[in-house]
Scaffold this motif. Sequence first.
Motif, PDB file in Angstrom:
ATOM      1  N   PRO A  25       1.136  -1.236   0.190  1.00 32.94           N
ATOM      2  CA  PRO A  25       0.026   0.257  -0.053  1.00 32.94           C
ATOM      3  C   PRO A  25       1.212   1.289  -0.108  1.00 32.94           C
ATOM      4  CG  PRO A  25      -0.975  -1.601   1.687  1.00 32.94           C
ATOM      5  CD  PRO A  25       0.620  -2.335   1.316  1.00 32.94           C
ATOM      6  N   ALA A  26       1.775   1.458   0.551  1.00 33.54           N
ATOM      7  CA  ALA A  26       3.050   2.504   1.328  1.00 33.54           C
ATOM      8  C   ALA A  26       3.427   2.611  -0.732  1.00 33.54           C
ATOM      9  CB  ALA A  26       3.896   2.358   1.371  1.00 33.54           C
ATOM     10  N   LYS A  27       3.839   1.411  -1.515  1.00 31.28           N
ATOM     11  CA  LYS A  27       4.390   1.763  -2.675  1.00 31.28           C
ATOM     12  C   LYS A  27       3.201   2.097  -3.588  1.00 31.28           C
ATOM     13  CE  LYS A  27       8.071  -0.682  -3.278  1.00 31.28           C
ATOM     14  NZ  LYS A  27       9.245  -2.083  -3.546  1.00 31.28           N
ATOM     15  N   LYS A  28       1.915   2.388  -4.096  1.00 32.77           N
ATOM     16  CA  LYS A  28       0.622   2.366  -4.406  1.00 32.77           C
ATOM     17  C   LYS A  28       0.363   3.187  -4.422  1.00 32.77           C
ATOM     18  CE  LYS A  28      -1.035  -2.496  -4.991  1.00 32.77           C
ATOM     19  NZ  LYS A  28      -2.889  -3.219  -4.662  1.00 32.77           N
ATOM     20  N   ALA A  29       0.581   4.074  -2.890  1.00 37.74           N
ATOM     21  CA  ALA A  29      -0.001   5.416  -2.523  1.00 37.74           C
ATOM     22  C   ALA A  29       1.234   6.372  -3.499  1.00 37.74           C
ATOM     23  CB  ALA A  29       0.493   5.607  -0.919  1.00 37.74           C
ATOM     24  N   LYS A  30       2.516   6.028  -3.272  1.00 42.39           N
ATOM     25  CA  LYS A  30       3.826   6.928  -3.608  1.00 42.39           C
ATOM     26  C   LYS A  30       3.593   6.794  -5.142  1.00 42.39           C
ATOM     27  CE  LYS A  30       7.139   9.375  -3.822  1.00 42.39           C
ATOM     28  NZ  LYS A  30       7.878  10.160  -3.101  1.00 42.39           N
ATOM     29  N   ASP A  35       1.662  10.337 -10.017  1.00 39.93           N
ATOM     30  CA  ASP A  35       0.492  10.523 -10.958  1.00 39.93           C
ATOM     31  C   ASP A  35       0.301  11.525 -10.326  1.00 39.93           C
ATOM     32  OD1 ASP A  35       1.553   8.120 -12.495  1.00 39.93           O
ATOM     33  OD2 ASP A  35      -0.503   7.551 -11.938  1.00 39.93           O
ATOM     34  N   ARG A  36      -0.337  12.116  -9.587  1.00 41.56           N
ATOM     35  CA  ARG A  36      -0.745  13.538  -9.599  1.00 41.56           C
ATOM     36  C   ARG A  36       0.094  14.929  -9.398  1.00 41.56           C
ATOM     37  NH1 ARG A  36      -3.228  10.306  -5.130  1.00 41.56           N
ATOM     38  NH2 ARG A  36      -1.084  11.325  -3.583  1.00 41.56           N
ATOM     39  N   VAL A  37       1.459  14.955  -8.887  1.00 38.22           N
ATOM     40  CA  VAL A  37       2.198  15.722  -9.515  1.00 38.22           C
ATOM     41  C   VAL A  37       2.688  15.652 -10.422  1.00 38.22           C
ATOM     42  CG1 VAL A  37       5.027  16.211  -8.887  1.00 38.22           C
ATOM     43  CG2 VAL A  37       3.516  15.223  -6.821  1.00 38.22           C
ATOM     44  N   TYR A  38       3.142  15.084 -11.204  1.00 34.90           N
ATOM     45  CA  TYR A  38       3.127  14.726 -13.030  1.00 34.90           C
ATOM     46  C   TYR A  38       1.967  15.385 -13.549  1.00 34.90           C
ATOM     47  CZ  TYR A  38       8.168  13.754 -12.293  1.00 34.90           C
ATOM     48  OH  TYR A  38       9.257  13.688 -12.072  1.00 34.90           O
ATOM     49  N   GLN A  39       0.664  14.929 -13.620  1.00 29.17           N
ATOM     50  CA  GLN A  39      -1.019  15.694 -13.944  1.00 29.17           C
ATOM     51  C   GLN A  39      -0.606  16.989 -13.589  1.00 29.17           C
ATOM     52  OE1 GLN A  39      -3.148  13.202 -12.345  1.00 29.17           O
ATOM     53  NE2 GLN A  39      -2.908  11.598 -14.156  1.00 29.17           N
ATOM     54  N   GLY A  40       0.462  17.453 -12.553  1.00 31.31           N
ATOM     55  CA  GLY A  40      -0.239  18.788 -12.281  1.00 31.31           C
ATOM     56  C   GLY A  40       0.756  19.591 -13.021  1.00 31.31           C
ATOM     57  N   LYS A  41       1.578  18.949 -13.244  1.00 34.93           N
ATOM     58  CA  LYS A  41       3.109  19.411 -14.133  1.00 34.93           C
ATOM     59  C   LYS A  41       2.838  20.074 -15.195  1.00 34.93           C
ATOM     60  CE  LYS A  41       6.486  17.980 -11.425  1.00 34.93           C
ATOM     61  NZ  LYS A  41       8.192  17.295 -11.582  1.00 34.93           N
ATOM     62  N   LEU A  42       2.110  18.844 -16.136  1.00 37.80           N
ATOM     63  CA  LEU A  42       1.969  18.788 -17.174  1.00 37.80           C
ATOM     64  C   LEU A  42       0.914  19.710 -18.039  1.00 37.80           C
ATOM     65  CD1 LEU A  42       1.852  17.015 -20.396  1.00 37.80           C
ATOM     66  CD2 LEU A  42       0.585  15.669 -19.671  1.00 37.80           C
ATOM     67  N   ALA A  43      -0.272  19.844 -16.647  1.00 36.95           N
ATOM     68  CA  ALA A  43      -1.555  20.914 -17.020  1.00 36.95           C
ATOM     69  C   ALA A  43      -0.852  22.237 -16.894  1.00 36.95           C
ATOM     70  CB  ALA A  43      -2.905  20.383 -15.428  1.00 36.95           C
ATOM     71  N   GLU A  44      -0.092  22.692 -16.732  1.00 40.09           N
ATOM     72  CA  GLU A  44       0.927  23.754 -15.525  1.00 40.09           C
ATOM     73  C   GLU A  44       1.970  24.610 -17.350  1.00 40.09           C
ATOM     74  OE1 GLU A  44       4.537  25.725 -13.678  1.00 40.09           O
ATOM     75  OE2 GLU A  44       3.356  24.463 -12.355  1.00 40.09           O
ATOM     76  N   LYS A  87       8.551   6.509 -11.599  1.00 39.32           N
ATOM     77  CA  LYS A  87       7.199   5.172 -11.323  1.00 39.32           C
ATOM     78  C   LYS A  87       8.205   4.361 -11.179  1.00 39.32           C
ATOM     79  CE  LYS A  87       2.700   5.290 -12.826  1.00 39.32           C
ATOM     80  NZ  LYS A  87       2.185   5.041 -13.213  1.00 39.32           N
ATOM     81  N   GLU A  88       8.859   3.769 -12.278  1.00 38.73           N
ATOM     82  CA  GLU A  88       9.970   2.142 -12.082  1.00 38.73           C
ATOM     83  C   GLU A  88      10.905   2.595 -10.860  1.00 38.73           C
ATOM     84  OE1 GLU A  88      10.700  -0.989 -13.476  1.00 38.73           O
ATOM     85  OE2 GLU A  88       8.717   0.290 -13.973  1.00 38.73           O
ATOM     86  N   ARG A  89      11.606   4.050 -10.260  1.00 31.80           N
ATOM     87  CA  ARG A  89      12.883   3.571  -9.588  1.00 31.80           C
ATOM     88  C   ARG A  89      11.862   2.999  -7.988  1.00 31.80           C
ATOM     89  NH1 ARG A  89      13.128   7.289  -5.344  1.00 31.80           N
ATOM     90  NH2 ARG A  89      12.386   8.544  -6.448  1.00 31.80           N
TER      91      ARG A  89
END
Length: 93
Positions: A25-30, A35-44, A87-89
């Motif tokens: 669960p910790a890795k899934k949350a990470k 995904d949220r951070v990079y979606q924000g960067k992409l939208a910006e 994500k791979e890291r």
Amino acid sequence: MKSAYELAMERLAKSDPNANRPLNPAKKAKLAEIDRVYQGKLAEREIFLKQQLESAMTGGKGEEVEKVKKQIASERARIEDDRETEKERVRRS
């Protein structure tokens, strides 16, 4: 008798035994946070570049329009590549 697909999947599993490990669960949350951070960067970046694209289109600058379109595509590819690398890291840790 096994199909070629089943044989290939067995060979793949032998070459990387950690590939099919379930995520905790910790890795899934990470991964979700990445995904949220990079979606924000992409939208910006897209908002910024689409503003430039719109101003170039209204100004009738065809060459600049193409340049901005290429920049949008390359920024999207770069950000998605960075996201997948991150994500791979996390998956491998």
